[in-house]
Motif scaffolding. Structure first.
Motif, PDB file in Angstrom:
ATOM      1  N   VAL A   1       0.813  -1.116  -0.118  1.00 45.57           N
ATOM      2  CA  VAL A   1      -0.138   0.162  -0.189  1.00 45.57           C
ATOM      3  C   VAL A   1       0.980   1.360  -0.013  1.00 45.57           C
ATOM      4  N   ILE A   2       0.700   2.125  -1.050  1.00 48.45           N
ATOM      5  CA  ILE A   2       1.401   3.326  -0.902  1.00 48.45           C
ATOM      6  C   ILE A   2       0.310   4.361  -0.909  1.00 48.45           C
ATOM      7  N   ASP A   3       0.451   5.261   0.135  1.00 44.42           N
ATOM      8  CA  ASP A   3      -0.602   6.605   0.381  1.00 44.42           C
ATOM      9  C   ASP A   3      -1.990   6.058   0.406  1.00 44.42           C
ATOM     10  N   GLY A   4      -1.937   4.985   1.040  1.00 42.97           N
ATOM     11  CA  GLY A   4      -3.471   4.525   1.420  1.00 42.97           C
ATOM     12  C   GLY A   4      -4.078   3.703   0.222  1.00 42.97           C
ATOM     13  N   ARG A   5      -3.364   3.428  -0.852  1.00 45.14           N
ATOM     14  CA  ARG A   5      -3.660   2.571  -2.120  1.00 45.14           C
ATOM     15  C   ARG A   5      -3.078   1.493  -2.355  1.00 45.14           C
ATOM     16  N   ASP A   6      -3.687   0.280  -2.596  1.00 44.27           N
ATOM     17  CA  ASP A   6      -3.167  -0.962  -2.938  1.00 44.27           C
ATOM     18  C   ASP A   6      -2.630  -0.885  -4.103  1.00 44.27           C
ATOM     19  N   VAL A   7      -1.321  -1.105  -4.161  1.00 43.77           N
ATOM     20  CA  VAL A   7      -0.557  -0.960  -5.752  1.00 43.77           C
ATOM     21  C   VAL A   7       0.107  -2.369  -6.079  1.00 43.77           C
ATOM     22  N   THR A   8      -0.334  -3.315  -5.255  1.00 42.48           N
ATOM     23  CA  THR A   8       0.383  -4.888  -5.341  1.00 42.48           C
ATOM     24  C   THR A   8       0.432  -5.065  -6.784  1.00 42.48           C
ATOM     25  N   SER A   9      -0.567  -4.855  -7.552  1.00 40.97           N
ATOM     26  CA  SER A   9      -0.877  -5.340  -8.879  1.00 40.97           C
ATOM     27  C   SER A   9      -0.519  -4.399 -10.075  1.00 40.97           C
ATOM     28  N   ASP A  10       0.077  -2.901  -9.387  1.00 39.72           N
ATOM     29  CA  ASP A  10       0.272  -2.136 -10.434  1.00 39.72           C
ATOM     30  C   ASP A  10       1.595  -2.153 -11.021  1.00 39.72           C
ATOM     31  N   PRO A  11       1.770  -1.990 -12.520  1.00 35.29           N
ATOM     32  CA  PRO A  11       3.189  -1.835 -12.731  1.00 35.29           C
ATOM     33  C   PRO A  11       3.876  -0.528 -12.057  1.00 35.29           C
ATOM     34  N   PRO A  12       5.349  -0.738 -12.429  1.00 36.14           N
ATOM     35  CA  PRO A  12       6.140   0.200 -11.767  1.00 36.14           C
ATOM     36  C   PRO A  12       5.766   1.736 -12.193  1.00 36.14           C
ATOM     37  N   SER A  13       5.291   1.809 -13.277  1.00 35.84           N
ATOM     38  CA  SER A  13       4.946   3.465 -13.881  1.00 35.84           C
ATOM     39  C   SER A  13       3.873   3.934 -13.133  1.00 35.84           C
ATOM     40  N   LYS A  14       2.970   3.073 -12.457  1.00 38.43           N
ATOM     41  CA  LYS A  14       1.767   3.589 -11.878  1.00 38.43           C
ATOM     42  C   LYS A  14       1.818   3.548 -10.269  1.00 38.43           C
ATOM     43  N   ARG A  15       3.400   3.390  -9.588  1.00 35.00           N
ATOM     44  CA  ARG A  15       3.420   3.648  -8.233  1.00 35.00           C
ATOM     45  C   ARG A  15       3.876   4.730  -7.673  1.00 35.00           C
ATOM     46  N   GLY A  16       4.468   5.492  -8.738  1.00 34.94           N
ATOM     47  CA  GLY A  16       5.120   6.941  -8.317  1.00 34.94           C
ATOM     48  C   GLY A  16       6.333   6.831  -7.601  1.00 34.94           C
ATOM     49  N   LEU A  17       7.016   5.814  -7.805  1.00 36.93           N
ATOM     50  CA  LEU A  17       8.311   5.558  -7.175  1.00 36.93           C
ATOM     51  C   LEU A  17       9.483   5.922  -8.189  1.00 36.93           C
ATOM     52  N   SER A  18      10.723   6.176  -7.791  1.00 32.44           N
ATOM     53  CA  SER A  18      11.994   6.432  -8.600  1.00 32.44           C
ATOM     54  C   SER A  18      13.028   5.424  -7.988  1.00 32.44           C
ATOM     55  N   MET A  19      13.719   4.828  -9.070  1.00 32.79           N
ATOM     56  CA  MET A  19      14.840   4.020  -8.461  1.00 32.79           C
ATOM     57  C   MET A  19      16.143   4.244  -8.860  1.00 32.79           C
ATOM     58  N   VAL A  20      16.989   4.081  -8.146  1.00 30.13           N
ATOM     59  CA  VAL A  20      18.389   4.635  -8.438  1.00 30.13           C
ATOM     60  C   VAL A  20      19.184   3.129  -8.205  1.00 30.13           C
ATOM     61  N   PHE A  21      19.918   2.832  -9.198  1.00 28.19           N
ATOM     62  CA  PHE A  21      20.505   1.626  -9.262  1.00 28.19           C
ATOM     63  C   PHE A  21      21.965   1.719  -9.040  1.00 28.19           C
ATOM     64  N   GLN A  22      22.715   0.458  -8.779  1.00 28.74           N
ATOM     65  CA  GLN A  22      24.129   0.202  -8.588  1.00 28.74           C
ATOM     66  C   GLN A  22      24.744   0.953  -9.812  1.00 28.74           C
ATOM     67  N   SER A  23      24.231   0.623 -10.879  1.00 27.24           N
ATOM     68  CA  SER A  23      24.738   0.769 -12.244  1.00 27.24           C
ATOM     69  C   SER A  23      24.165   2.378 -12.418  1.00 27.24           C
ATOM     70  N   TYR A  24      24.871   3.138 -13.148  1.00 31.83           N
ATOM     71  CA  TYR A  24      24.437   4.390 -13.258  1.00 31.83           C
ATOM     72  C   TYR A  24      23.480   4.633 -14.454  1.00 31.83           C
ATOM     73  N   ALA A  25      23.579   3.594 -15.467  1.00 31.29           N
ATOM     74  CA  ALA A  25      22.815   3.499 -16.660  1.00 31.29           C
ATOM     75  C   ALA A  25      22.557   4.908 -17.493  1.00 31.29           C
ATOM     76  N   LEU A  26      23.559   5.546 -17.609  1.00 30.19           N
ATOM     77  CA  LEU A  26      23.403   6.827 -18.351  1.00 30.19           C
ATOM     78  C   LEU A  26      23.617   6.600 -19.899  1.00 30.19           C
ATOM     79  N   TYR A  27      23.200   7.205 -20.750  1.00 28.53           N
ATOM     80  CA  TYR A  27      23.121   7.293 -22.158  1.00 28.53           C
ATOM     81  C   TYR A  27      24.683   7.987 -22.423  1.00 28.53           C
ATOM     82  N   PRO A  28      25.352   7.203 -23.047  1.00 26.34           N
ATOM     83  CA  PRO A  28      26.804   7.882 -23.195  1.00 26.34           C
ATOM     84  C   PRO A  28      26.716   8.978 -24.375  1.00 26.34           C
TER      85      PRO A  28
END
Length: 348
Positions: free
Chosen positions: A61-88
């Motif tokens: 649950v995020i902000d009172g909304r069940d997002v268990t089945s939502d895709p990443p784009s619908k969760r309002g989150l942003s992820m930073v990885f170990q790899s920078y993954a920048l476009y060279p």
């Protein structure tokens, strides 16, 4: 705005269960760090929150909304990885604004948000450079900036500093701490580095093979570990764990001497941190030992001593220790000790 609730979260890969019913509430604006040894499930749990791994059972649950089945784009989150993954082939400006561009945002909005993120991260002078012209720390800041421009509900960090050298890790810890204060957003951070956990977290969640061993503030975990696993994992050098028992109504270190602590229910292990021990005259303290190694670190010196049946013990001494390798010493407890039962649970 950024409250996250995990209710009986499980993850199964076929017949293998790697996350075993996690219950956890994360407050809006809180900085929570997941720590634990390799394979404990911390990155898997973070990816489940982000939507990159499917939740087998339970709900998120995020902000009172069940997002268990939502895709990443619908969760309002942003992820930073170990790899920078920048476009060279793209500039810093274009890398940071790329997600907004693909979402169809107007150029004026992209420029405004990229400029604000660059100001927060001290990247204004590098906006027209390409990633190859940046240091490792600058590249990681660009990756974080790419997340900031999306204005997420919460940030998810998956070991973002592990590719940096020691000096840059210290610098980036400082930058991430400042970023959290400036943005006030919820942040969940995965690391195996307990220094990062202790210095960044409002609350640390220690994971042990897919379960929560203990969750609390850095001070709570350090001063009042709930079990042997947390006691040995949190702290560097690690807590000394010594075999013990009860004799004549007193706690006695096996192979050593009685310790002046209140007797509790059948302790079998006694824990004491290196800074709560000091060298003493032979025959004094909880045991005698021979100094095997002196590790000089400037402000502190670590004495690694062999206490025979008691085991190997680390003592942390400020400045000069006043002993030499080969000396026979007693070991005196100068601070709190911790007692654990046969199942590893803390008794006091």
């Amino acid at each position: 705005m950024g409250a996250i609730e995990l209710n009986r979260i499980e993850k199964w890969f076929g017949d293998l269960q790697v996350i075993k019913g996690i219950d956890l509430g994360i407050r809006d604006g809180e900085f929570v760090v997941f720590v634990g040894p390799s394979g404990c499930g911390k990155s898997t749990l973070l990816r489940m929150i982000g939507g990159l791994e499917e939740i087998s059972r339970g709900n998120l649950v995020i902000d009172g909304r069940d997002v268990t089945s939502d895709p990443p784009s619908k969760r309002g989150l942003s992820m930073v990885f170990q790899s920078y993954a920048l476009y060279p082939h793209m500039s810093v400006r274009d890398n940071m604004g790329f997600s907004l561009k693909t979402a169809g945002a107007p150029k004026s909005e992209i420029d405004e948000k990229v400029g604000e993120a660059a100001r927060v991260l001290k990247l204004e002078d590098f906006l027209d450079r390409r990633p190859k012209a940046l240091s490792g720390g600058q590249r990681q800041r660009v990756a974080i900036g790419r997340s900031i421009v999306r204005d997420p509900t919460a940030f998810l960090f998956d070991e973002p500093l592990s590719n940096l050298d020691a000096a840059l890790r210290v610098e980036m810890r400082y930058e991430i701490a400042k970023l959290h204060r400036a943005l006030g957003r919820t942040m969940i951070y995965v690391t195996h580095d307990q220094v990062e956990a202790m210095t960044l977290a409002d609350r640390i969640v220690v994971l042990e093979y897919g379960t929560i061993a203990q969750a609390g503030t850095p001070r709570e975990l350090y001063e009042r570990p709930a079990n042997l696993f947390v006691a040995e994992f949190i702290g560097s050098p690690a807590m000394n764990i010594l075999p013990c028992g009860v004799s004549g109504g007193r706690v006695v270190v096996s192979g050593g001497r009685p310790v002046e602590v209140p007797v509790t229910d059948a302790p079998v292990r006694l824990g004491v941190r290196p800074e709560h021990l000091a060298p003493a005259a032979p025959g004094e303290g909880l045991a005698d030992a021979t100094v095997e190694v002196l590790e000089y670190l400037g402000a502190d010196t670590y004495l690694i001593v062999d206490a025979g049946e008691v085991g190997r013990i680390t003592i942390r001494v400020a400045g000069e220790p006043g002993v030499a390798v080969g000396d026979r010493i007693g070991i005196r407890a100068t601070g709190p000790v911790h007692l654990f039962d046969a199942e590893g649970h803390a008794l006091r």
